[in-house]
Write an enzyme that holds these catalytic residues in place. Sequence first.
Site, PDB file in Angstrom:
ATOM      1  N   SER A  50       0.604  -1.434   0.090  1.00  0.00           N
ATOM      2  CA  SER A  50       0.004  -0.036  -0.075  1.00  0.00           C
ATOM      3  C   SER A  50       0.808   1.241   0.032  1.00  0.00           C
ATOM      4  CB  SER A  50      -0.928   0.065   1.198  1.00  0.00           C
ATOM      5  OG  SER A  50      -1.739  -1.128   1.091  1.00  0.00           O
ATOM      6  N   THR A  51       2.067   1.223   0.798  1.00  0.00           N
ATOM      7  CA  THR A  51       2.872   2.587   0.721  1.00  0.00           C
ATOM      8  C   THR A  51       4.181   2.187   0.094  1.00  0.00           C
ATOM      9  OG1 THR A  51       3.591   1.626   2.765  1.00  0.00           O
ATOM     10  CG2 THR A  51       1.604   3.247   2.557  1.00  0.00           C
TER      11      THR A  51
END
Length: 197
Positions: free
Chosen positions: A10-11
């Site tokens: 996600s990051t």
Amino acid sequence: MAVFGYARVSTLDQNLDSQKDELLKYGCSKIFFEKASGKNLARPELKKLLDSLRENDVVVVYKLDRLGRSLKDLIELVNDLGVRKVDFVSLSDGIDTGTAVGKLMFHLVGAFAEFERNIISERTKVGLASARARGRTGGKPKGLSAAAQKKAVRAKELYDERKLSIDEICKVLEIASKTTLYKYLKFENERLEKVKR
């Protein structure tokens, strides 16, 4: 037949190595790596993967949530793969749509999700009907709080004086946005109209 892997975090500071290791161990000939939130509609690597697929190919992920933004999206995506005669494997969830048991498992997941949505919808309808029977209606209450009503009165006064700009009125009254200011002005204009009648 080609076996494609899809790995996503996600990051930007998260690491894809553990997913990559598992996908290589499974035998993926090519892995598409994505660093994007599952809620992000623009996932270019997933699009590239889907565009690369041919009949009898296999798509492998480490975990179901790496592929879909939600259960609904995941089910649609896997059903689309099925229509294209592409198998889907989720390693940690033990799902392989190339087997009869894997297909059954995935359809059960979808059926339970649909069942849950129907139950929630049914409860909502019953709750609204019950509230209506008691004279209450659903939705956000109309109108403004007492503090906001005072601000609306002052906002109209300042607006009608035409000495300050919209931005300045927002600043003076500590109103977060122009949209809120216009809402206050509309509310106050409607209130004054009712008073005149």
